[in-house]
Scaffold this active site. Sequence first.
Site, PDB file in Angstrom:
ATOM      1  N   GLU A 125      -4.163   9.080  -1.628  1.00 13.32           N
ATOM      2  CA  GLU A 125      -3.798   8.565  -2.959  1.00 13.32           C
ATOM      3  C   GLU A 125      -4.957   8.667  -3.953  1.00 13.32           C
ATOM      4  OE1 GLU A 125      -2.180   4.572  -2.477  1.00 13.32           O
ATOM      5  OE2 GLU A 125      -0.808   5.239  -0.922  1.00 13.32           O
ATOM      6  N   GLU A 182       3.504   7.906   3.498  1.00 12.53           N
ATOM      7  CA  GLU A 182       3.792   6.463   3.494  1.00 12.53           C
ATOM      8  C   GLU A 182       5.043   6.266   2.656  1.00 12.53           C
ATOM      9  OE1 GLU A 182       0.653   3.948   1.909  1.00 12.53           O
ATOM     10  OE2 GLU A 182      -0.892   5.092   2.944  1.00 12.53           O
TER      11      GLU A 182
END
Length: 335
Positions: free
Chosen positions: A183, A276
């Site tokens: 991320e 995720e």
Amino acid sequence: MRFSTPLFSGAAGLGLLLVQAATAATPVNPNASTPARKLLSFLANTSSNGTTLSGQQELEDADWLAKNVGYSPAILGVDLMDYSPSRVQLGASANTIEDAISYAKRGGIITFCWHWGAPAGTNTSTSDSWYNNFYTEGTTFNLSTAIQPSSPGYKLLIRDIDAIAKQLARVKDIPIIFRPLHEADGGWFWWGAAGPEPCKALYNLLFDRLTNTHGLNNLLWEWNSKAPQWYPGNDKVDIVSVDVYADTGDHSSQIADYRALQALTGNSTKPIALAEVGNIPDPAQTLKDGAKWAYWLTWNGDFIRGEEKNPAAFKERVFASKSVLTLDEIPGVIA
Ligand SMILES: *[C@@H]1O[C@H](CO)[C@@H](O)[C@H](O)[C@H]1NC(C)=O
Ligand SMILES: *[C@@H]1O[C@H](CO)[C@@H](O)[C@H](O)[C@H]1NC(C)=O
Ligand SMILES: *[C@@H]1O[C@H](CO)[C@@H](O)[C@H](O)[C@H]1NC(C)=O
Ligand SMILES: *[C@@H]1O[C@H](CO)[C@@H](O)[C@H](O)[C@H]1NC(C)=O
Ligand SMILES: *[C@@H]1O[C@H](CO)[C@@H](O)[C@H](O)[C@H]1NC(C)=O
Ligand SMILES: *[C@@H]1O[C@H](CO)[C@@H](O)[C@H](O)[C@H]1NC(C)=O
């Protein structure tokens, strides 16, 4: 590249036949181990027609699934967070390597993320504040200066990479989907706070040091952003991925993200993953839209256990789905 040998013999029992269009999938590390090669080929092959592997973060949540839903995930996700030297110094301890070993012994595929505790500059005013030292706001560590080889921060980066290499060496016989610097483009983690160039330089440093200095040939390298400016390049990445926490009730295919990741690699055959999720995408929708996610992995705690994100009846339908593989359906993939 054509497959010459079947990856696993249990496949016939699943009623799955050989996918006709053989899928090229060669790890970016030319010295990748045989189990790592086999795993990458497996992911490329299964995903080529929309078959998705189920995944779950944390062993206790995978065990919860087995007990409460009746299925074990094909992939277990664990975190290297508390092996970060700064956190160990502050009293953290971890046993996620043990968790990985135990799940791999059961035939499970393993993926590691690393909430890398900043090498220095942790706010230690309270235990709550040092816990957050993987966040940009939890540290004063500045990657744009630390990535310069002459800086003191660089030595600390190397110290940390070497500490993590030691942990990864404990599982060198197990193929690992390794997803460092996740991320990054969000900027909320310190490794993404200085923009794309220092982050890519750090990724290259990790890749070079773990591969060439430490000879960790069990790793498949997974990148975790769809933003083109942040992409380390097809020569450094085996699997591309994003993390998606959709609104409650949204179990759509996330096809736009799938296409963005495909474009990121120039439409290569690299497997594409939802590394995720909060909400699991509905397999009926991913098949309909052609979102051929190699796997999805649900985050731990309420994301999987609660009724809000993934209600019980939905979980049962998803894990029972023919196009979603569970642990018992991947015999022999992990030697
Ligand atoms: C993938 O291909 C195999 C062989 O053709 C088939 O048995 C299986 O159902 C396919 N899976 C999906 C999700 O289409
Ligand atoms: C490719 O995947 C299918 C399942 O989709 C499996 O039956 C087949 O054995 C795999 N082929 C190889 C060469 O691994
Ligand atoms: C350190 O953390 C504490 C507790 O979260 C916070 O109140 C304080 O503002 C932080 N200090 C700095 C310099 O960020
Ligand atoms: C990090 O260092 C760079 C270069 O010295 C500087 O431009 C930048 O403002 C610093 N960032 C922070 C968050 O302190
Ligand atoms: C990779 O393999 C080549 C050829 O076998 C070998 O010369 C080289 O030392 C290996 N590199 C590492 C880091 O093990
Ligand atoms: C990738 O595929 C998309 C959709 O088919 C196409 O628009 C794009 O030009 C392709 N990109 C490359 C680099 O081939």
